[in-house]
Design a protein around this motif. Structure first.
Motif, PDB file in Angstrom:
ATOM      1  N   ASN A 135      45.571   9.317  50.077  1.00  0.00           N
ATOM      2  CA  ASN A 135      45.111   8.362  51.102  1.00  0.00           C
ATOM      3  C   ASN A 135      46.147   7.281  51.414  1.00  0.00           C
ATOM      4  N   LYS A 136      47.423   7.560  51.065  1.00  0.00           N
ATOM      5  CA  LYS A 136      48.485   6.600  51.373  1.00  0.00           C
ATOM      6  C   LYS A 136      49.683   7.339  51.937  1.00  0.00           C
ATOM      7  N   LEU A 153      44.044   7.917  64.106  1.00  0.00           N
ATOM      8  CA  LEU A 153      42.879   8.562  64.711  1.00  0.00           C
ATOM      9  C   LEU A 153      42.179   9.506  63.746  1.00  0.00           C
ATOM     10  N   MET A 154      42.932  10.098  62.831  1.00  0.00           N
ATOM     11  CA  MET A 154      42.354  11.041  61.882  1.00  0.00           C
ATOM     12  C   MET A 154      41.891  10.376  60.595  1.00  0.00           C
ATOM     13  N   ASN A 160      39.065   9.809  51.591  1.00  0.00           N
ATOM     14  CA  ASN A 160      39.304   8.468  51.058  1.00  0.00           C
ATOM     15  C   ASN A 160      39.898   7.525  52.098  1.00  0.00           C
ATOM     16  N   GLY A 161      39.732   7.860  53.371  1.00  0.00           N
ATOM     17  CA  GLY A 161      40.352   7.041  54.409  1.00  0.00           C
ATOM     18  C   GLY A 161      41.858   7.129  54.320  1.00  0.00           C
ATOM     19  N   LEU A 162      42.551   6.128  54.876  1.00  0.00           N
ATOM     20  CA  LEU A 162      44.014   6.185  54.895  1.00  0.00           C
ATOM     21  C   LEU A 162      44.614   4.787  54.958  1.00  0.00           C
ATOM     22  N   GLU A 163      45.700   4.616  54.185  1.00  0.00           N
ATOM     23  CA  GLU A 163      46.516   3.401  54.245  1.00  0.00           C
ATOM     24  C   GLU A 163      47.905   3.799  54.729  1.00  0.00           C
ATOM     25  N   THR A 198      45.018  -0.151  57.465  1.00  0.00           N
ATOM     26  CA  THR A 198      44.016   0.397  56.545  1.00  0.00           C
ATOM     27  C   THR A 198      42.786   0.814  57.337  1.00  0.00           C
ATOM     28  N   ILE A 199      42.399   2.073  57.189  1.00  0.00           N
ATOM     29  CA  ILE A 199      41.208   2.590  57.861  1.00  0.00           C
ATOM     30  C   ILE A 199      40.379   3.361  56.836  1.00  0.00           C
ATOM     31  N   PRO A 200      39.162   2.896  56.529  1.00  0.00           N
ATOM     32  CA  PRO A 200      38.339   3.572  55.520  1.00  0.00           C
ATOM     33  C   PRO A 200      37.700   4.847  56.052  1.00  0.00           C
TER      34      PRO A 200
END
Length: 406
Positions: A135-136, A153-154, A160-163, A198-200
């Motif tokens: 997720n990073k 967008l994804m 785990n979302g994305l950082e 950061t997008i959960p």
């Protein structure tokens, strides 16, 4: 098809409806593919958005997006995270010369399975969709914002979302903020602070209707027309005073070029002001709005004033090398242009040749940026149908204003 534009001394005032923003539409189409209950109104009728819709609906293993750069970037991320799907993503000859490595590297950091079919770093690419646990991700900040937006967008669809950590000075910030704002509009939270986005993960159903604002890049050509006219007044819809689009900076920039912007209820009216001595545009940084650089340079040439535009490094990897193309075509008309890797300097000049054929290099913005010069000279536009990439009704709308096309 080459299109002849006769010189016109004056144009009609009028009102035009501009198609929805291609940038907003293509972001929302990806989100709609992830969350099918999202509804979109005022969808762009541009080739790029039509190609995006077809690609998202396709069940074929090979997806050809032709010249659509936004679609190439966004769909690379989309298909890479479409678990179990095999996709070969390809495009036109020019698309296969446009780099994709930075985005592919970022997706591979997450664990995505992407291989190059021909030359490393360029389409076509072979993708096997995965659902990575990582997720990073880290990438350079001075790259095309479309790489960054593709990941954003994804992000909410990942477990785990994305950082996203951006290294260096961020360019095209408005496009990143546009993506964040559209995510928020549909109900996905995100943050952009200290070069980290950061997008959960989103676990909620999304059932929203989003109205796409009309395209400010397309409005730029009418700013140029009003600037080059004697007393034109053009009303455009549908626009917002608080826009997500970086190109809305036109309202400020063109005030110095003789155009007043009056905001109405979902409209902008462009009016010629009473400036007689235009000031040169020196040191205008367009890193947040590079798509209007061609229009501004041509407007300044038409007004006979100099300009120095910076922040243009992304123009070299567009549909064509737009800096080289601008230099070539303005000099054919009698101008004098110097370019570097990220800037353009135009000398002041009152010289303008007649009946020059303007090359478009398969680039819609070259065709539309030069068209307003018909207020100063007669000229022809090569491959005029190329405007359909972003603005299929462009020539029809010019005829409504009194331009003589043949």
């Amino acid at each position: 098809m080459n299109l002849k534009l006769q010189q016109v001394s004056a144009i009609k005032s009028g009102a035009l409806q501009i198609t929805g923003s291609k940038s907003e539409t293509n972001r929302l189409l990806i989100l709609q593919a992830l969350y099918p209950n999202i509804k979109i109104e005022n969808v762009s009728n541009s080739d790029d958005s039509v190609l995006m819709q077809r690609a998202l609906a396709s069940t074929d293993e090979t997806v050809d997006i032709h010249h659509a750069g936004t679609a190439m970037r966004f769909l690379t991320a989309y298909f890479a995270l479409k678990e179990g799907r095999k996709t070969t993503l390809t495009g036109s000859k020019r698309m296969q010369e446009r780099p994709i490595k930075i985005l592919v590297d970022a997706l591979q950091q997450l664990g995505c399975d992407i291989q190059y079919e021909k030359e490393e770093g360029y389409p076509p690419i072979n993708i096997l969709g995965t659902k990575p646990e990582a997720n990073k991700v880290e990438l350079q900040a001075n790259v095309s914002s479309q790489y960054i937006s593709a990941l954003m967008l994804m992000a909410s669809s990942l477990p785990n979302g994305l950082e996203i950590a951006l290294k260096g000075k961020v360019t095209s910030v408005p496009y990143i903020n546009m993506t964040l704002s559209l995510l928020e509009d549909v109900g996905i939270k995100g943050a952009f602070k200290d070069n980290v986005i950061t997008i959960p993960e989103n676990k909620n159903d999304i059932d929203n209707t989003i109205v796409v604002e009309s395209d400010w890049s397309s409005a730029s050509y009418f700013y140029s027309i009003v600037a080059l006219s004697q007393n034109a007044e053009i009303t455009l819809g549908s626009y917002k005073k608080r826009s997500y689009q970086g190109d809305s900076s036109l309202a400020t920039i063109y005030k110095n070029l003789g155009v007043e912007t009056v905001f109405g209820d979902h409209t902008v009216t462009l009016k010629k002001n009473n400036i007689t001595n235009y000031e040169a545009l020196h040191g205008l940084d367009l890193s947040n709005s590079p798509d209007i650089a061609q229009t501004i340079a041509v407007t300044c040439f038409g007004l006979g004033i100099s300009c120095y535009l910076t922040g243009l490094h992304t123009l070299k990897i567009k549909e064509t090398d737009r800096l080289e193309a601008l230099k070539t075509e303005i000099e054919k008309l009698g101008g004098e242009v110097e370019i570097t890797e990220d800037s353009l300097r135009l000398a002041a000049s009152n010289r303008m040749e007649k009946d020059i054929l303007i090359g478009t290099y398969h680039d819609h913005r070259m065709a539309m940026a030069f068209a307003p010069l018909a207020l100063r000279t007669s000229l022809s536009i090569e491959d005029a149908d190329v405007v359909s990439k972003s603005y299929p009704d462009f020539w029809r709308d010019l005829e409504k204003l009194g331009f003589a096309l043949g």
